[in-house]
Design an enzyme around this catalytic site. Structure first.
Site, PDB file in Angstrom:
ATOM      1  CG  ASN A  16     -39.979   1.272  39.811  1.00 35.21           C
ATOM      2  OD1 ASN A  16     -39.040   1.009  40.538  1.00 35.21           O
ATOM      3  ND2 ASN A  16     -41.165   1.678  40.285  1.00 35.21           N
TER       4      ASN A  16
ATOM      5  CG  ASP B 158     -45.708   8.158  38.484  1.00 36.21           C
ATOM      6  OD1 ASP B 158     -45.776   8.544  39.674  1.00 36.21           O
ATOM      7  OD2 ASP B 158     -44.688   8.300  37.790  1.00 36.21           O
TER       8      ASP B 158
ATOM      9  CE  LYS C  27     -49.995 -17.141  31.592  1.00 36.88           C
ATOM     10  NZ  LYS C  27     -49.241 -18.374  31.383  1.00 36.88           N
TER      11      LYS C  27
ATOM     12  CE  LYS D  58     -40.911  14.991  39.952  1.00 38.87           C
ATOM     13  NZ  LYS D  58     -40.129  13.833  39.528  1.00 38.87           N
TER      14      LYS D  58
ATOM     15  CE  LYS E   1     -44.605  15.190  43.812  1.00 38.22           C
ATOM     16  NZ  LYS E   1     -44.367  13.749  43.609  1.00 38.22           N
TER      17      LYS E   1
HETATM   18  O1  PMT Z   1     -34.042   1.568  45.160  1.00 35.96           O
HETATM   19  P1  PMT Z   1     -32.725   1.835  44.471  1.00 35.96           P
HETATM   20  O2  PMT Z   1     -32.401   0.788  43.427  1.00 35.96           O
HETATM   21  O3  PMT Z   1     -31.610   2.028  45.440  1.00 35.96           O
HETATM   22  O4  PMT Z   1     -32.876   3.196  43.644  1.00 35.96           O
HETATM   23  C1  PMT Z   1     -33.007   4.387  44.336  1.00 35.96           C
HETATM   24  C2  PMT Z   1     -34.037   5.324  43.665  1.00 35.96           C
HETATM   25  C3  PMT Z   1     -33.524   5.718  42.286  1.00 35.96           C
HETATM   26  C4  PMT Z   1     -35.375   4.611  43.513  1.00 35.96           C
HETATM   27  C5  PMT Z   1     -34.195   6.540  44.614  1.00 35.96           C
HETATM   28  O5  PMT Z   1     -32.937   7.151  44.813  1.00 35.96           O
HETATM   29  C6  PMT Z   1     -35.147   7.578  44.055  1.00 35.96           C
HETATM   30  O6  PMT Z   1     -34.788   8.435  43.274  1.00 35.96           O
HETATM   31  N1  PMT Z   1     -36.447   7.483  44.477  1.00 35.96           N
HETATM   32  C7  PMT Z   1     -37.544   8.265  43.987  1.00 35.96           C
HETATM   33  C8  PMT Z   1     -38.130   7.584  42.780  1.00 35.96           C
HETATM   34  C9  PMT Z   1     -39.351   8.314  42.218  1.00 35.96           C
HETATM   35  O7  PMT Z   1     -40.395   7.733  42.190  1.00 35.96           O
HETATM   36  O8  PMT Z   1     -39.142   9.557  41.891  1.00 35.96           O
HETATM   37  P2  PMT Z   1     -40.320  10.523  41.233  1.00 35.96           P
HETATM   38  O9  PMT Z   1     -39.562  11.706  40.781  1.00 35.96           O
HETATM   39  O10 PMT Z   1     -41.109   9.756  40.255  1.00 35.96           O
HETATM   40  O11 PMT Z   1     -41.246  10.849  42.454  1.00 35.96           O
HETATM   41  C10 PMT Z   1     -40.992  11.983  43.280  1.00 35.96           C
HETATM   42  C11 PMT Z   1     -41.346  11.683  44.707  1.00 35.96           C
HETATM   43  O12 PMT Z   1     -42.749  11.447  44.818  1.00 35.96           O
HETATM   44  C12 PMT Z   1     -40.640  10.484  45.303  1.00 35.96           C
HETATM   45  O13 PMT Z   1     -40.266  10.791  46.635  1.00 35.96           O
HETATM   46  C13 PMT Z   1     -41.719   9.403  45.280  1.00 35.96           C
HETATM   47  O14 PMT Z   1     -41.547   8.490  46.369  1.00 35.96           O
HETATM   48  C14 PMT Z   1     -42.979  10.226  45.456  1.00 35.96           C
HETATM   49  N2  PMT Z   1     -44.193   9.626  44.810  1.00 35.96           N
HETATM   50  C15 PMT Z   1     -44.279   9.472  43.467  1.00 35.96           C
HETATM   51  C16 PMT Z   1     -45.445   8.984  42.929  1.00 35.96           C
HETATM   52  C17 PMT Z   1     -46.516   8.642  43.756  1.00 35.96           C
HETATM   53  N3  PMT Z   1     -47.648   8.156  43.279  1.00 35.96           N
HETATM   54  N4  PMT Z   1     -46.400   8.810  45.086  1.00 35.96           N
HETATM   55  C18 PMT Z   1     -45.261   9.300  45.622  1.00 35.96           C
HETATM   56  O15 PMT Z   1     -45.160   9.436  46.850  1.00 35.96           O
END
Ligand code: PMT
Length: 400
Positions: free
Chosen positions: A212, A281, A291, A339, A343
């Protein structure tokens, strides 16, 4: 929200070395960050970069001589500037200035000024490798450290004189970072802060992966801010193009599973965990050993869900203050609150992504902080560094 050095009086001491040209860049960075900078330079510095350059960049007269007959206030300038300074940087600090400062010799404007300084001082030695490594210079640098000054390690590489080894002036952003750290209040002293940053890469085959657009900027900003505030910081980072922040332990990972392992290993003694990484995810069920050839017109990948690291942290946490992020393109409030509760978080940073100045890859961000008691705190758009400090302000408030 202003940076730590915004509005601070900084005196930049410039000595006569080839690296004096980098001082002009440092001055530009300091003023860009809102500092009010005065330049005090040695006569020899003027042989490398003229005072006009520093005066144009700082917007103030540079001081070279305490006995300038055209300036009636010159003879008290060293005391006045020393009393008004919040921070001093000597860059480059030559062997001669290092020796004078260590031994209290005051025979020019800069060395006299330094004896009157009571605020934090960053000394950035820069000289030929053999000079730098010579016992007298090393002894003098040790004395400056013992006096409580921050002495930066010079960079290593090929120097202007052709020698290879330590002796070059550290890059201006690093000097700015160390000065900022020195001037930041240490409200996270004695705390361990664990931060995750960047994207993960889920391999498809040896040359392709699912990822991503996370640049890591937000997470690195949180890690830097925590270090500036005195925390011991561990940064678990996915692949990014960012420089390693100083004085922070970095654990580099690629996949979500690697990130999970690193986070669980570090969580035990952490006081605060900030999960700003954009974790994949899903991962490919079976990574191809070689490859994949583009023979078929269609290719279907089978994906399996990665474990949610944040969710597991919420279940396992004991005393850790747990901050999650929620990257959303719509329904920010509902999704972030859901969330936060599911969580078991202590705070969530709702991040509207996909905007030109907010979210992935940008230097600025627009976020809303949500708390378990139902409060929401929308923040205006600001630099990610500033967002990081506000997040930590709120964390510190709640830790207390
Ligand atoms: O890195 P930059 O370019 O500066 O961009 C910043 C950002 C947009 C990445 C950052 O500000 C941000 O929003 N990060 C969270 C991104 C994310 O994965 O959000 P989510 O809503 O999908 O996940 C929610 C939370 O669960 C997050 O804290 C994530 O780290 C966590 N997560 C998600 C999936 C997973 N399998 N394990 C996790 O721990």
């Amino acid at each position: 929200m202003k940076t730590t050095i915004h509005g601070k009086n900084i005196v930049l001491g410039v000595c006569g070395g080839i690296a004096a040209y980098k001082s002009a860049e440092l001055l530009r960075l300091l003023t860009k960050n809102g500092a009010s900078v005065r330049v005090m330079m040695t006569r020899n510095a003027g042989a490398f970069v003229g005072p006009v350059t520093f005066e144009a960049l700082s917007g103030k007269p540079a001081c070279i001589d305490l006995f300038d007959r055209t300036d009636p206030d010159a003879s008290i300038r060293h005391i006045e500037w020393a009393q008004e300074a919040h921070g001093v940087v000597i860059a480059p600090a030559t062997a001669s200035m290092v020796a004078k400062y260590a031994h209290g010799l005051a025979d020019d404007a800069l060395s006299t000024f330094l004896l009157a300084v009571t605020c934090p001082v960053v000394v950035c030695p820069s000289m030929n490798t053999d000079m730098y490594l010579s016992p007298p210079v090393q002894r003098n640098l040790e004395m400056l450290k013992a006096d409580g000054h921050l002495v930066l390690e010079p960079g290593a590489g090929e120097l202007a004189c052709g020698t290879v080894g330590p002796g070059s002036l550290p890059e201006p952003p690093l000097i700015l970072d160390r000065l900022t750290s020195l001037l930041t209040r240490k409200d996270l002293e004695g705390r361990k802060v664990l931060v995750t940053a960047g994207p993960t890469r889920e391999p498809i085959d040896p040359v392709r992966f699912i990822t991503n657009p996370s640049s890591g900027k937000m997470g690195y900003a949180v890690a830097r801010a925590a270090e500036h505030r005195g925390a011991s910081v561990v940064l678990v980072s996915g692949p990014t193009c960012l420089d390693d922040p100083p004085n922070i332990r970095i654990v580099r990972v690629r996949t979500a599973q690697e990130m999970a392992r690193a986070v669980f290993e570090e969580m035990g003694d952490a006081d605060v965990i900030v999960k700003s990484a954009a974790v994949g995810d899903y991962r490919v069920r079976e990574t191809a050993a070689h490859k994949i050839k583009k023979t078929a017109d269609e290719l279907t990948l089978s994906l399996v869900k990665n474990d949610d690291i944040l969710m597991a942290l919420g279940e396992r946490k004991t005393r850790q203050f747990l901050v999650g992020f929620a990257a959303e393109t719509r329904d920010l409030q509902e999704n972030a609150r859901e969330k936060l509760a599911r969580k078991n978080l202590d705070m969530i940073v709702g991040n509207l992504v996909g905007q030109p100045s907010s979210g992935f890859g940008t230097d600025t961000n627009r976020v809303t902080l949500f708390y378990p008691d139902g409060q929401a705190e929308p923040l205006e758009e600001m630099e990610k560094d500033a967002v990081a400090h506000i997040i930590l302000d709120r964390v510190c408030g709640r830790l207390a």
